[in-house]
Design a protein around this motif. Structure first.
Motif, PDB file in Angstrom:
ATOM      1  N   TRP A  19     -27.511  81.566  11.679  1.00 23.89           N
ATOM      2  CA  TRP A  19     -27.831  81.129  10.317  1.00 23.89           C
ATOM      3  C   TRP A  19     -27.801  79.606  10.266  1.00 23.89           C
ATOM      4  O   TRP A  19     -27.172  78.952  11.104  1.00 23.89           O
ATOM      5  N   THR A  20     -28.462  79.062   9.283  1.00 26.31           N
ATOM      6  CA  THR A  20     -28.415  77.641   8.947  1.00 26.31           C
ATOM      7  C   THR A  20     -28.446  77.566   7.427  1.00 26.31           C
ATOM      8  O   THR A  20     -29.271  78.214   6.795  1.00 26.31           O
ATOM      9  N   HIS A  21     -27.538  76.802   6.849  1.00 23.22           N
ATOM     10  CA  HIS A  21     -27.508  76.661   5.392  1.00 23.22           C
ATOM     11  C   HIS A  21     -28.120  75.329   4.975  1.00 23.22           C
ATOM     12  O   HIS A  21     -27.804  74.286   5.553  1.00 23.22           O
ATOM     13  N   LEU A  22     -28.982  75.379   3.975  1.00 18.27           N
ATOM     14  CA  LEU A  22     -29.488  74.174   3.344  1.00 18.27           C
ATOM     15  C   LEU A  22     -28.814  74.077   1.991  1.00 18.27           C
ATOM     16  O   LEU A  22     -28.882  75.017   1.192  1.00 18.27           O
ATOM     17  N   ARG A  23     -28.175  72.971   1.741  1.00 18.28           N
ATOM     18  CA  ARG A  23     -27.450  72.762   0.493  1.00 18.28           C
ATOM     19  C   ARG A  23     -28.092  71.590  -0.264  1.00 18.28           C
ATOM     20  O   ARG A  23     -27.614  70.459  -0.205  1.00 18.28           O
ATOM     21  N   PRO A  24     -29.162  71.878  -0.976  1.00 14.59           N
ATOM     22  CA  PRO A  24     -29.864  70.791  -1.675  1.00 14.59           C
ATOM     23  C   PRO A  24     -29.108  70.303  -2.901  1.00 14.59           C
ATOM     24  O   PRO A  24     -28.457  71.077  -3.594  1.00 14.59           O
ATOM     25  N   SER A  25     -29.245  69.017  -3.146  1.00 12.61           N
ATOM     26  CA  SER A  25     -28.730  68.455  -4.399  1.00 12.61           C
ATOM     27  C   SER A  25     -29.701  68.850  -5.507  1.00 12.61           C
ATOM     28  O   SER A  25     -30.567  69.697  -5.320  1.00 12.61           O
ATOM     29  N   ALA A  63     -39.335  70.420   4.488  1.00  9.85           N
ATOM     30  CA  ALA A  63     -39.408  69.792   5.806  1.00  9.85           C
ATOM     31  C   ALA A  63     -38.169  70.112   6.639  1.00  9.85           C
ATOM     32  O   ALA A  63     -38.275  70.396   7.844  1.00  9.85           O
ATOM     33  N   VAL A  64     -37.004  70.091   6.022  1.00 11.86           N
ATOM     34  CA  VAL A  64     -35.779  70.441   6.741  1.00 11.86           C
ATOM     35  C   VAL A  64     -35.803  71.920   7.120  1.00 11.86           C
ATOM     36  O   VAL A  64     -35.447  72.293   8.241  1.00 11.86           O
ATOM     37  N   ALA A  65     -36.250  72.759   6.206  1.00  8.86           N
ATOM     38  CA  ALA A  65     -36.314  74.192   6.486  1.00  8.86           C
ATOM     39  C   ALA A  65     -37.249  74.479   7.662  1.00  8.86           C
ATOM     40  O   ALA A  65     -36.917  75.304   8.539  1.00  8.86           O
ATOM     41  N   VAL A  66     -38.395  73.820   7.699  1.00  9.60           N
ATOM     42  CA  VAL A  66     -39.329  74.025   8.811  1.00  9.60           C
ATOM     43  C   VAL A  66     -38.669  73.669  10.135  1.00  9.60           C
ATOM     44  O   VAL A  66     -38.754  74.418  11.115  1.00  9.60           O
ATOM     45  N   ARG A  67     -37.991  72.540  10.178  1.00  8.86           N
ATOM     46  CA  ARG A  67     -37.296  72.137  11.416  1.00  8.86           C
ATOM     47  C   ARG A  67     -36.220  73.154  11.799  1.00  8.86           C
ATOM     48  O   ARG A  67     -36.111  73.536  12.962  1.00  8.86           O
ATOM     49  N   ALA A  68     -35.450  73.593  10.816  1.00  5.93           N
ATOM     50  CA  ALA A  68     -34.372  74.549  11.099  1.00  5.93           C
ATOM     51  C   ALA A  68     -34.909  75.877  11.615  1.00  5.93           C
ATOM     52  O   ALA A  68     -34.270  76.538  12.436  1.00  5.93           O
ATOM     53  N   LEU A  69     -36.088  76.257  11.132  1.00  8.02           N
ATOM     54  CA  LEU A  69     -36.673  77.537  11.536  1.00  8.02           C
ATOM     55  C   LEU A  69     -37.470  77.466  12.833  1.00  8.02           C
ATOM     56  O   LEU A  69     -37.660  78.486  13.496  1.00  8.02           O
ATOM     57  N   THR A  70     -37.939  76.283  13.199  1.00  2.68           N
ATOM     58  CA  THR A  70     -38.847  76.193  14.340  1.00  2.68           C
ATOM     59  C   THR A  70     -38.282  75.444  15.536  1.00  2.68           C
ATOM     60  O   THR A  70     -38.916  75.435  16.600  1.00  2.68           O
ATOM     61  N   GLU A  71     -37.138  74.817  15.399  1.00  2.96           N
ATOM     62  CA  GLU A  71     -36.531  74.073  16.500  1.00  2.96           C
ATOM     63  C   GLU A  71     -35.151  74.638  16.807  1.00  2.96           C
ATOM     64  O   GLU A  71     -34.491  75.200  15.936  1.00  2.96           O
ATOM     65  N   VAL A 154     -32.630  65.066  10.265  1.00  4.55           N
ATOM     66  CA  VAL A 154     -33.239  66.321  10.714  1.00  4.55           C
ATOM     67  C   VAL A 154     -34.741  66.168  10.924  1.00  4.55           C
ATOM     68  O   VAL A 154     -35.298  66.685  11.892  1.00  4.55           O
ATOM     69  N   THR A 155     -35.422  65.446  10.036  1.00  7.32           N
ATOM     70  CA  THR A 155     -36.891  65.400  10.075  1.00  7.32           C
ATOM     71  C   THR A 155     -37.455  64.151  10.747  1.00  7.32           C
ATOM     72  O   THR A 155     -38.630  64.130  11.117  1.00  7.32           O
TER      73      THR A 155
END
Length: 174
Positions: A19-25, A63-71, A154-155
């Motif tokens: 898993w990877t969590h994204l915690r956006p403001s 953009a962060v989600a794409v990196r987390a899912l593809t790298e 990340v990006t």
């Protein structure tokens, strides 16, 4: 809200191996709530105009989600995502006006007046009015929010500014 999000994260961590969590403001798009007021006049009325927030462009979340899912290398990470600047609500309104080419101002309302305004807004969920205003009141006494460099880390690209977001969405306010 943060406790509820953390409870969901725990469930994810317990149920899947990676898993990877994204915690956006706060989302910059939330300021569209003011579009009707901007179209109707030169003031945005609400409570807590001095509330400092970190607005985040939705493209930066993506953009962060794409990196987390593809790298590789993101498994088990929890990324705190913020925009590049702390802005008060009053400053956000001023920026909208500058981008639109006309002066806009924040008009401070008491909490009770702001509550009545939100309850009268058919587009705003009544069940969220008090939690929102309670959260704002708590945030006013909390330490000033801190910008993270996570989007860029990340990006490879800096987080977009609120001014950029408004320029891209100016049509929403006219």
């Amino acid at each position: 809200m943060g406790r509820w999000h953390r409870a969901v994260e725990r469930r994810i961590e317990e149920s899947v191996p990676a898993w990877t969590h994204l915690r956006p403001s706060a989302f910059a798009a939330n300021t569209r709530w003011w579009a009707g007021q901007v179209r109707a006049g030169d003031a945005v009325r609400g409570a807590y105009g001095a509330l400092p927030t970190l607005l985040l462009h939705e493209a930066d979340i993506a953009a962060v989600a794409v990196r987390a899912l593809t790298e590789g290398g993101h498994t088990g990470a929890a990324y705190a995502l913020t925009g590049p600047e702390v802005l008060t609500q009053a400053q956000q309104v001023r920026i909208i006006g500058e981008v639109l080419g006309r002066p806009l101002r924040w008009e401070e309302l008491s909490r009770d007046a702001a509550r009545q305004r939100l309850l009268a807004d058919d587009g705003f969920p009544d069940t969220f009015v008090d939690p929102l205003l309670d959260g704002y009141a708590q945030m006013m006494t909390a330490p000033r929010p801190t910008v993270t460099g996570t989007v860029e880390a990340v990006t490879g690209a800096p987080a977009r500014t609120y001014r950029q977001w408004v320029a891209e969405h100016a049509a929403d306010f006219v």
